[in-house]
Write a protein that holds these residues in place. Structure first.
Motif, PDB file in Angstrom:
ATOM      1  N   LYS A  33     -61.083  27.154  64.662  1.00 31.06           N
ATOM      2  CA  LYS A  33     -62.376  26.471  65.189  1.00 31.06           C
ATOM      3  C   LYS A  33     -63.088  25.424  64.189  1.00 31.06           C
ATOM      4  CE  LYS A  33     -63.317  30.184  68.591  1.00 31.06           C
ATOM      5  NZ  LYS A  33     -64.185  31.214  69.139  1.00 31.06           N
ATOM      6  N   ASN A  34     -62.755  25.783  63.136  1.00 34.42           N
ATOM      7  CA  ASN A  34     -63.336  24.801  61.922  1.00 34.42           C
ATOM      8  C   ASN A  34     -62.592  23.605  62.138  1.00 34.42           C
ATOM      9  OD1 ASN A  34     -65.114  26.935  61.082  1.00 34.42           O
ATOM     10  ND2 ASN A  34     -63.691  27.730  59.903  1.00 34.42           N
ATOM     11  N   THR A  35     -61.522  23.419  62.477  1.00 32.64           N
ATOM     12  CA  THR A  35     -60.713  21.955  62.505  1.00 32.64           C
ATOM     13  C   THR A  35     -61.496  21.118  63.082  1.00 32.64           C
ATOM     14  OG1 THR A  35     -58.452  23.279  62.232  1.00 32.64           O
ATOM     15  CG2 THR A  35     -58.335  20.911  63.192  1.00 32.64           C
ATOM     16  N   GLN A  36     -61.556  19.858  62.783  1.00 35.13           N
ATOM     17  CA  GLN A  36     -62.491  18.721  63.337  1.00 35.13           C
ATOM     18  C   GLN A  36     -61.760  18.293  64.482  1.00 35.13           C
ATOM     19  OE1 GLN A  36     -65.497  17.322  62.273  1.00 35.13           O
ATOM     20  NE2 GLN A  36     -65.465  16.377  64.221  1.00 35.13           N
ATOM     21  N   LYS A  37     -62.298  18.393  65.559  1.00 33.22           N
ATOM     22  CA  LYS A  37     -61.687  17.903  67.065  1.00 33.22           C
ATOM     23  C   LYS A  37     -62.906  16.858  67.596  1.00 33.22           C
ATOM     24  CE  LYS A  37     -59.519  22.225  67.690  1.00 33.22           C
ATOM     25  NZ  LYS A  37     -59.820  23.644  68.840  1.00 33.22           N
ATOM     26  N   GLN A  39     -65.658  15.824  69.920  1.00 33.33           N
ATOM     27  CA  GLN A  39     -66.500  16.535  70.796  1.00 33.33           C
ATOM     28  C   GLN A  39     -66.752  15.859  72.158  1.00 33.33           C
ATOM     29  OE1 GLN A  39     -69.914  18.114  68.726  1.00 33.33           O
ATOM     30  NE2 GLN A  39     -68.748  17.883  66.851  1.00 33.33           N
ATOM     31  N   SER A 257     -60.543  12.104  65.363  1.00 36.12           N
ATOM     32  CA  SER A 257     -61.050  13.275  65.537  1.00 36.12           C
ATOM     33  C   SER A 257     -62.588  13.227  65.165  1.00 36.12           C
ATOM     34  CB  SER A 257     -60.291  14.406  64.365  1.00 36.12           C
ATOM     35  OG  SER A 257     -60.820  13.589  63.128  1.00 36.12           O
ATOM     36  N   ARG A 260     -66.979  11.358  69.707  1.00 30.71           N
ATOM     37  CA  ARG A 260     -68.070  12.333  70.485  1.00 30.71           C
ATOM     38  C   ARG A 260     -68.222  11.538  71.764  1.00 30.71           C
ATOM     39  NH1 ARG A 260     -71.056  15.452  67.223  1.00 30.71           N
ATOM     40  NH2 ARG A 260     -72.968  15.175  68.316  1.00 30.71           N
ATOM     41  N   GLU A 278     -62.309  22.878  78.146  1.00 32.43           N
ATOM     42  CA  GLU A 278     -62.329  24.157  77.317  1.00 32.43           C
ATOM     43  C   GLU A 278     -60.998  24.986  77.108  1.00 32.43           C
ATOM     44  OE1 GLU A 278     -66.872  25.610  78.135  1.00 32.43           O
ATOM     45  OE2 GLU A 278     -65.097  26.396  79.488  1.00 32.43           O
ATOM     46  N   PHE A 283     -59.919  19.592  72.170  1.00 32.02           N
ATOM     47  CA  PHE A 283     -61.306  19.237  72.425  1.00 32.02           C
ATOM     48  C   PHE A 283     -62.322  20.239  72.059  1.00 32.02           C
ATOM     49  CE2 PHE A 283     -59.031  16.356  75.160  1.00 32.02           C
ATOM     50  CZ  PHE A 283     -59.842  15.002  74.807  1.00 32.02           C
ATOM     51  N   THR A 284     -63.619  20.044  71.729  1.00 31.33           N
ATOM     52  CA  THR A 284     -64.538  21.055  71.643  1.00 31.33           C
ATOM     53  C   THR A 284     -65.842  20.436  72.489  1.00 31.33           C
ATOM     54  OG1 THR A 284     -64.270  21.466  69.338  1.00 31.33           O
ATOM     55  CG2 THR A 284     -66.404  21.908  70.178  1.00 31.33           C
ATOM     56  N   VAL A 286     -69.303  20.647  73.998  1.00 36.06           N
ATOM     57  CA  VAL A 286     -70.822  20.766  73.684  1.00 36.06           C
ATOM     58  C   VAL A 286     -71.399  21.198  74.902  1.00 36.06           C
ATOM     59  CG1 VAL A 286     -72.660  19.902  72.372  1.00 36.06           C
ATOM     60  CG2 VAL A 286     -70.356  19.188  71.730  1.00 36.06           C
TER      61      VAL A 286
END
Length: 293
Positions: A33-37, A39, A257, A260, A278, A283-284, A286
């Motif tokens: 989850k800390n990997t930059q994706k 948003q 990455s 936004r 999701e 992707f993340t 928000v």
């Protein structure tokens, strides 16, 4: 002897627990989850232009005029809230084939030479939220991501060829839920009219409201038979397929990455779009409620 057995069993259980915990950590590490994706912020909306888009759906006494000073103030507040997300791209509910046309309208808008036309209404969400926010953030373009469901020539083995056979199929629940959702739409019209923009968008973007948005269609998936499940196949090929295509258009927007992406779309699409985004490892998502407070 029993005590020794208990100690051995306890030690074995602890070792097994430690091993399974380590394996779970390794599995989670694959999707760190800390990997930059990129948003994504999903804003489900109603059609600001109302009857110009959805003819004969809202009583005259409950039609919302988004150009009044009060509504314009609420829109400005919404733009302030969305700007906090700092989107690098704004995706809109329009066909990708209209990209050049929308670019030309947006350029004219930024120059103060455009206020609206039949395809981009002056009081519609595209101009009132999309154009206004993009200009405020200094964006040079917006990104149309709409799609239509696929159309195929079905073979005799496909259940959809049997549509005419089952389109008149009756079930007591069809009329019941149709009346139920008609009443639901009526109550939504009243809520929209009496609520502030922020309060109504908060209602629309709640998990419960978005789940209800596809309920009307899920009632009809029972149409057909076990051998010819026309209702289920119709849902997949029309409703689900369209949203999957929209999702794939969002995928193709990504160039970094650090992207936004703000997606401004009709709220009935959001349940499936959110589900897809999701579930995606790319992707993340928000929570939009963070920006509607």
């Amino acid at each position: 002897m029993k005590f020794v057995y208990f100690v051995i069993l306890t030690f074995y259980s602890l070792c097994l627990h430690a091993q399974t915990a380590q394996l779970r950590q390794q599995i989670d590490a694959l999707f760190d989850k800390n990997t930059q994706k990129p948003q994504v912020l999903l804003l489900g909306t109603f059609h600001f232009a109302g009857e110009k888009v959805d003819a004969n759906t809202t009583p005259t006494t409950l039609r919302v005029d988004m150009l009044t000073p009060t509504r314009q103030q609420q829109i400005d507040q919404l733009l302030n809230q969305l700007a906090r997300f700092k989107p690098t791209k704004i995706a809109i509910e329009a066909s990708p084939s209209s990209k050049n046309y929308i670019d030309s309208l947006y350029t004219a808008y930024c120059k103060g030479e455009f206020s609206g036309n039949q395809r981009v209404e002056a009081d519609g969400e595209l101009l009132q939220v999309g154009f206004k926010l993009a200009k405020r953030l200094g964006h040079t373009e917006l990104f149309p991501i709409d799609a239509q469901a696929f159309r195929l020539k079905f073979s005799p083995a496909d259940s959809l060829i049997m549509f005419t056979k089952y389109q008149q199929q009756s079930d007591p629940s069809f009329d019941y839920w149709d009346n139920h959702y008609t009443r639901y739409s009526s109550l939504q019209d009243s809520l929209k009219y009496y609520s502030t923009l922020q309060d109504y968008l908060t209602f629309l973007n709640s998990a419960k409201t978005q789940a209800r948005s596809i309920g009307r269609w899920l009632v009809t998936t029972k149409r057909g038979t076990n051998r010819e499940p026309i209702g289920a196949d119709g849902f997949i090929s029309r409703y689900y397929n369209r949203n999957l295509r929209i999702y794939s258009n969002i995928q193709r927007l990504v160039t970094s990455s650090m992207d936004r992406i703000l997606v401004i779309y009709g709220n009935t699409h959001m349940y499936i779009l959110k589900h897809l985004l999701e579930a995606s490892p790319e992707f993340t998502v928000v929570p939009v409620t963070n920006y509607l407070k």
